[in-house]
Write a protein that holds these residues in place. Structure first.
Motif, PDB file in Angstrom:
ATOM      1  N   PRO A 261       0.820  -1.218   0.000  1.00  0.00           N
ATOM      2  CA  PRO A 261       0.000   0.000   0.000  1.00  0.00           C
ATOM      3  C   PRO A 261       0.855   1.270   0.000  1.00  0.00           C
ATOM      4  O   PRO A 261       1.862   1.344   0.705  1.00  0.00           O
ATOM      5  N   TYR A 263       0.233   5.326   0.676  1.00  0.00           N
ATOM      6  CA  TYR A 263      -0.668   6.387   1.100  1.00  0.00           C
ATOM      7  C   TYR A 263      -0.077   7.708   0.640  1.00  0.00           C
ATOM      8  O   TYR A 263       0.767   8.286   1.315  1.00  0.00           O
ATOM      9  N   GLY A 447     -13.065  14.008   1.245  1.00  0.00           N
ATOM     10  CA  GLY A 447     -12.866  13.358   2.533  1.00  0.00           C
ATOM     11  C   GLY A 447     -13.437  14.154   3.692  1.00  0.00           C
ATOM     12  O   GLY A 447     -13.755  13.601   4.744  1.00  0.00           O
ATOM     13  N   VAL A 465     -10.714  13.669   8.881  1.00  0.00           N
ATOM     14  CA  VAL A 465     -10.329  12.937   7.676  1.00  0.00           C
ATOM     15  C   VAL A 465      -9.549  13.894   6.786  1.00  0.00           C
ATOM     16  O   VAL A 465     -10.101  14.885   6.293  1.00  0.00           O
ATOM     17  N   GLY A 468      -9.269  11.482   0.828  1.00  0.00           N
ATOM     18  CA  GLY A 468     -10.332  11.673  -0.156  1.00  0.00           C
ATOM     19  C   GLY A 468     -10.032  10.891  -1.411  1.00  0.00           C
ATOM     20  O   GLY A 468      -8.927  10.375  -1.598  1.00  0.00           O
ATOM     21  N   PRO A 469     -11.043  10.800  -2.295  1.00  0.00           N
ATOM     22  CA  PRO A 469     -10.876  10.016  -3.523  1.00  0.00           C
ATOM     23  C   PRO A 469      -9.747  10.537  -4.410  1.00  0.00           C
ATOM     24  O   PRO A 469      -9.393  11.715  -4.357  1.00  0.00           O
ATOM     25  N   PHE A 470      -9.199   9.662  -5.222  1.00  0.00           N
ATOM     26  CA  PHE A 470      -8.166  10.000  -6.190  1.00  0.00           C
ATOM     27  C   PHE A 470      -8.612  11.182  -7.048  1.00  0.00           C
ATOM     28  O   PHE A 470      -9.748  11.222  -7.456  1.00  0.00           O
ATOM     29  N   ASP A 475      -5.464   6.517  -1.809  1.00  0.00           N
ATOM     30  CA  ASP A 475      -6.251   5.525  -1.088  1.00  0.00           C
ATOM     31  C   ASP A 475      -7.320   6.221  -0.257  1.00  0.00           C
ATOM     32  O   ASP A 475      -7.072   6.656   0.857  1.00  0.00           O
ATOM     33  N   ALA A 476      -8.528   6.298  -0.823  1.00  0.00           N
ATOM     34  CA  ALA A 476      -9.614   7.056  -0.188  1.00  0.00           C
ATOM     35  C   ALA A 476     -10.074   6.424   1.109  1.00  0.00           C
ATOM     36  O   ALA A 476     -10.831   7.031   1.862  1.00  0.00           O
ATOM     37  N   ARG A 477      -9.617   5.210   1.391  1.00  0.00           N
ATOM     38  CA  ARG A 477     -10.059   4.518   2.606  1.00  0.00           C
ATOM     39  C   ARG A 477      -9.299   4.985   3.841  1.00  0.00           C
ATOM     40  O   ARG A 477      -9.445   4.403   4.907  1.00  0.00           O
ATOM     41  N   SER A 478      -8.487   6.028   3.705  1.00  0.00           N
ATOM     42  CA  SER A 478      -7.599   6.396   4.808  1.00  0.00           C
ATOM     43  C   SER A 478      -7.552   7.893   5.032  1.00  0.00           C
ATOM     44  O   SER A 478      -8.020   8.682   4.225  1.00  0.00           O
TER      45      SER A 478
ATOM     46  N   GLN B 144     -17.175  12.116  12.218  1.00  0.00           N
ATOM     47  CA  GLN B 144     -16.786  11.187  11.160  1.00  0.00           C
ATOM     48  C   GLN B 144     -17.739  10.001  11.123  1.00  0.00           C
ATOM     49  O   GLN B 144     -18.141   9.485  12.159  1.00  0.00           O
ATOM     50  N   LEU B 149     -18.190   2.813  -0.644  1.00  0.00           N
ATOM     51  CA  LEU B 149     -17.236   3.245  -1.689  1.00  0.00           C
ATOM     52  C   LEU B 149     -17.920   3.531  -3.021  1.00  0.00           C
ATOM     53  O   LEU B 149     -17.514   4.425  -3.759  1.00  0.00           O
ATOM     54  N   GLU B 258      -8.619   6.543 -12.344  1.00  0.00           N
ATOM     55  CA  GLU B 258      -8.781   6.500 -10.883  1.00  0.00           C
ATOM     56  C   GLU B 258      -8.609   5.043 -10.438  1.00  0.00           C
ATOM     57  O   GLU B 258      -9.536   4.249 -10.578  1.00  0.00           O
ATOM     58  N   ARG B 477      -4.656  -6.129   4.366  1.00  0.00           N
ATOM     59  CA  ARG B 477      -5.345  -5.348   5.400  1.00  0.00           C
ATOM     60  C   ARG B 477      -6.804  -5.754   5.561  1.00  0.00           C
ATOM     61  O   ARG B 477      -7.565  -5.078   6.246  1.00  0.00           O
ATOM     62  N   LEU B 490     -15.817   0.488   2.476  1.00  0.00           N
ATOM     63  CA  LEU B 490     -16.165   1.741   3.158  1.00  0.00           C
ATOM     64  C   LEU B 490     -15.011   2.725   3.120  1.00  0.00           C
ATOM     65  O   LEU B 490     -13.858   2.325   2.986  1.00  0.00           O
ATOM     66  N   ARG B 491     -15.340   4.008   3.262  1.00  0.00           N
ATOM     67  CA  ARG B 491     -14.308   5.030   3.436  1.00  0.00           C
ATOM     68  C   ARG B 491     -14.838   6.086   4.408  1.00  0.00           C
ATOM     69  O   ARG B 491     -16.047   6.318   4.507  1.00  0.00           O
ATOM     70  N   PRO B 492     -13.927   6.742   5.132  1.00  0.00           N
ATOM     71  CA  PRO B 492     -14.380   7.723   6.122  1.00  0.00           C
ATOM     72  C   PRO B 492     -14.655   9.081   5.489  1.00  0.00           C
ATOM     73  O   PRO B 492     -13.990   9.493   4.536  1.00  0.00           O
ATOM     74  N   VAL B 493     -15.663   9.771   6.016  1.00  0.00           N
ATOM     75  CA  VAL B 493     -15.935  11.163   5.626  1.00  0.00           C
ATOM     76  C   VAL B 493     -16.107  11.962   6.912  1.00  0.00           C
ATOM     77  O   VAL B 493     -16.728  11.492   7.867  1.00  0.00           O
ATOM     78  N   CYS B 494     -15.527  13.160   6.930  1.00  0.00           N
ATOM     79  CA  CYS B 494     -15.609  14.034   8.103  1.00  0.00           C
ATOM     80  C   CYS B 494     -16.515  15.225   7.791  1.00  0.00           C
ATOM     81  O   CYS B 494     -16.438  15.804   6.703  1.00  0.00           O
TER      82      CYS B 494
END
Lengths: 525, 525
Positions: A261, A263, A447, A465, A468-470, A475-478, B144, B149, B258, B477, B490-494
């Motif tokens: 991965p 980031y 994000g 957060v 955000g998406p590409f 990596d939008a999951r982080s 959050q 996704l 993307e 992971r 899933l992905r986080p959003v704030c």
């Protein structure tokens, strides 16, 4: 110790063998001593071998030990005092107050991760106890915890020489997760990097950790950067920088025999939507706030508001008039490096030469080298929708306002955007229902979504957060800021039918660490 | 409805336009009607457009609605009764009892995800309340949650025509996360796929969901498979299958403008370590247990014990003698497809022609087509360490025992292994300290470590990890079995400084859903 020009490997100061990097004070174009000779593949090999040998012991340090180690790093950084602040100011051209604030943020971040480590929530412990009587088959005892991924390569950012660099968020979260860290120092601030690296090295020694837990390398993107990312002992990468740089590292990571991965926090223009009643009722204040946010750090923030979207009309005209005044009295500010200044001017020229982008106003001209002059442009939604070039990030104090015919067109613009770190809504109560119609789109794009604020402040907390998406990130999951950043460097492992004596404390039956665990489907606190 | 030979798109039965796929009963080599004409790029386009248009509404269905939908899918599958079991037996060659068990597992899995959806823990809600008085700057209110996704492409596995296929773990966890799903049916069981697809379609209709929430496509790997993974509206991929297939899909996903995450569960030989006292005290029982595990489902389990590691000596000789007897009385079993049978024979030939692998014993010969004959080989650690080919997975009832000189060499073998789904230790109390010395290595190599069990049973529960480092999966992971599988989609959003009225219930101040949240650093239950 002070500045020596050396790399830091395995608790030692190690001189590089390639051409020396020297920092430049962007405010004066003066070259700063000492030189930092670059490392070679042998240094990458050495640092990776040491990190690998440190990994198994470091990842099983107790929560208390690891937290105390992070706190010691903060203390060592604070102990550097003015030595660190002076050098960081000289290397970055950033105001002293800003650098002092960033030292504070860096240390707060380390202490926040120490607190996070202690709670142990990131271990995500799950226990499903044996059901020996279950039909048709008994259930074995199953326990899950998260463990560290392995040694992490960190690439520091230019724009936060402390908070996103050697002891910044990537390093702090990787160390918190139990990963040894090898930092490739950013060439713009080698002295700051060395000082902070020494602070980490001292903390490693103080806590008796394996010296491979931390290394700091200088050198070229190919020899050191690609060398690190392609080494089989490196298991994840943290990067903050340009889109092209982030994509290149991701490709190296994907081309490995074992892909890992990456980031990468890369590129974002952070759209700001101004709604009708907010514009009508407080357009002037919004314009002032906007330009203040745009000018923060000479616009060199990942979350700089590079795009404003609003519906045309008298209220927007008034907003633009005030914004123009605010732009025109904006003082020029020194940018981080001559290269960044050059790229900024190039971006401006591209936009200025676009027939469909009109200049609203420009800030005061610079009096010294590498000074960023604030710029605001305007275009119409139709042109914005047709020209991908108008979505290109200009790193610095430049922004583009997109005039829309109506809210439907503003929604079209939102849907047309690439992935973003942030999206902002300025609204009054009477705008609420209109704003609501944009939310689903913005959640897919960003994000973090803000109401009635400016995106340039990024809190270090649990709910943040910064992702955000590409192409905002790879990596939008982080997230790369806030305590959830630790999750990037972890993976789950399940232990089936283990005798208690072979289990680490986190998953032992008696819960000796007092963790909040999910046991047989129920949350225990 | 029954078998029609159609694809399922947008609530409709849609005939394909390419060559028809027909299933083959591997037990008889008989071709099964009807034919399933393959879809084209237009069908991919149609399914993706519908999935995209369904996404925003589906991802905001309430926890109750979504859970009830998953439960309805389980009910509809159960209602298929013998129609489904008969077809799945015919298409897979698997015993009726095994298929009945798999129907049960599939429905249990859907209901488990329904329970998980209701708890809302997967939303990982974090709230940091505003601190207006904080110095030097106030803290805004930050909240959050995790959101889905986007539409997910699922590639069903051959070896579990129900539990890892159309309504299997990938589909269940993606739907639980709020993602529409497009399944590319496995060509080996199109009829089973259609029946289960109809069950999902009925549940979609019953709950009044947007018809794009689910689609089922047949067709070629390139036109349908690559077509789906490269479509910009697909935001993640779930895959269970071969190493080459998983790597190919990952490369397509990385080459997109993307890039998107691919969760490919690929290749694992699941090492089993036999320790001294366990071998001495219960070698015969271990040998019987090993061959029983090896023969489960004709060895066509991802977690099949394809590698055994032990220290040479009389106890191991006795184990091998018993294992040989158990192998030699193992009945031949029908494999899933003629292609898999052919690949199995090819793998056996490769191993048999290796001068450094010796055949211990072979099972009874088959009497019908496509029958897998159990095989056990032995080699020495030195040869295993030198020849990567000896680590190649043979999909089917074949295993290799590696004889080591001592525990140090066994550790060397462990360190030399590629990433695995599982690693197993057979030990008695007197072996505990010896086993302990292997754990750090095995944690780095595998997603699940078992003591005194066999890896072929994979519980659906909170603590399960069915995952592991490459090449076991493409993303260490994550897990593809158990409730934590939902996190893959899933992905986080704030949300910063939002008025409560613009927030979804999960993050509203009053916590109307009664979720377990992290508020100002404290866990609330």
């Amino acid at each position: 110790m002070g500045l020596t020009g050396n790399m830091l490997i395995g608790g030692q100061a190690v001189p590089g063998t390639r051409d020396a990097i020297k920092a430049i004070n962007p405010a004066t174009d003066q070259v700063l001593e000492p030189g930092y000779p670059g490392g070679s593949r042998e240094h990458v090999e050495q640092a990776c071998a040491l990190a690998w040998s440190a990994f198994d012991s470091y990842r099983e340090t107790s929560l208390q030990e690891r937290a105390a180690f992070l706190e010691s790093i903060a203390e060592q950084i604070e102990a550097l005092g003015d030595t660190l602040v002076d050098r960081a100011v000289a290397e970055s051209g950033l105001p002293r107050l800003r650098i002092q604030g960033e030292v504070g943020r860096t240390c707060f971040q380390l202490r926040t991760f120490a607190r996070t480590v202690r709670t142990g929530e990131w271990l995500d412990v799950r226990v499903d106890e044996a059901l020996p009587e279950r039909q048709p088959l008994p259930r074995p005892d199953l326990r899950q915890r998260h463990i560290a991924l392995g040694p992490v390569a960190v690439f520091g950012a230019s724009n936060f020489p402390l908070a996103f660099s050697v002891a910044g968020g990537d390093t702090a979260s990787a160390l918190a997760a139990g990963c040894p860290v090898i930092v490739k120092a950013h060439s713009a601030h080698p002295g700051t990097s060395e000082l902070v690296g020494q602070a980490i090295q001292q903390a490693v020694a103080k806590h008796g950790l394996a010296p491979g837990v931390f290394a700091l390398l200088f050198g070229s993107g190919v020899e050191i950067g690609t060398g690190l990312v392609s080494d089989p002992r490196i298991k994840a990468v943290g990067f903050t920088g340009s889109r092209s740089g982030g994509i290149a590292l991701t490709q190296v990571a994907q081309a490995r025999r074992e892909p890992i991965p990456v980031y990468a926090e890369m590129s974002s223009i952070n759209p700001v939507f101004l709604f009708e009643h907010a514009l009508l009722n407080r357009g002037a204040a919004l314009a002032e706030g906007f330009i203040a946010s745009l000018n923060q750090g000479a616009g060199q923030f990942c979350t700089n508001p590079g795009l404003v979207i609003a519906i045309k009309g008298p209220a927007l005209d008034a907003f633009l008039a005030t914004a123009r005044q605010a732009v025109e009295r904006s003082p020029a500010q020194t940018m981080l490096t001559p290269g960044i200044f050059k790229a900024y001017r190039h971006g401006l020229q591209e936009l200025a030469s676009n027939a469909d982008a009109r200049l609203v106003g420009a800030g005061l001209e610079g009096t010294g080298p590498n000074q960023c002059q604030t710029h605001l442009f305007v275009t119409c939604a139709r042109d914005f929708l047709e020209q991908p070039a108008l979505q290109a990030e200009i790193f610095g104090s430049a922004s583009l306002l997109v005039e829309c015919d109506d809210i439907a067109q503003a929604r079209q613009v939102a849907e047309h955007l690439e992935g973003q770190l942030t999206a902002t809504l300025h609204l009054d109560e009477a705008d609420t229902e209109t704003a609501r119609t944009l939310l689903a789109t913005l959640e897919r794009k960003a994000g973090r979504i803000l109401v009635n604020g400016w995106p340039t402040g990024v809190e270090v907390c649990d709910a943040m957060v910064h992702g955000g998406p590409f192409p905002a990130t790879s990596d939008a999951r982080s997230t790369s800021v806030g305590t959830a950043a630790i999750a990037r460097f972890l993976r789950p492992v399940c232990y089936q039918n283990f005798p208690d004596t072979l289990l680490q404390p986190a998953i032992q039956q008696a819960n000796p660490l007092g963790l909040c665990r999910l046991v047989n489907g129920q949350r225990e606190t």
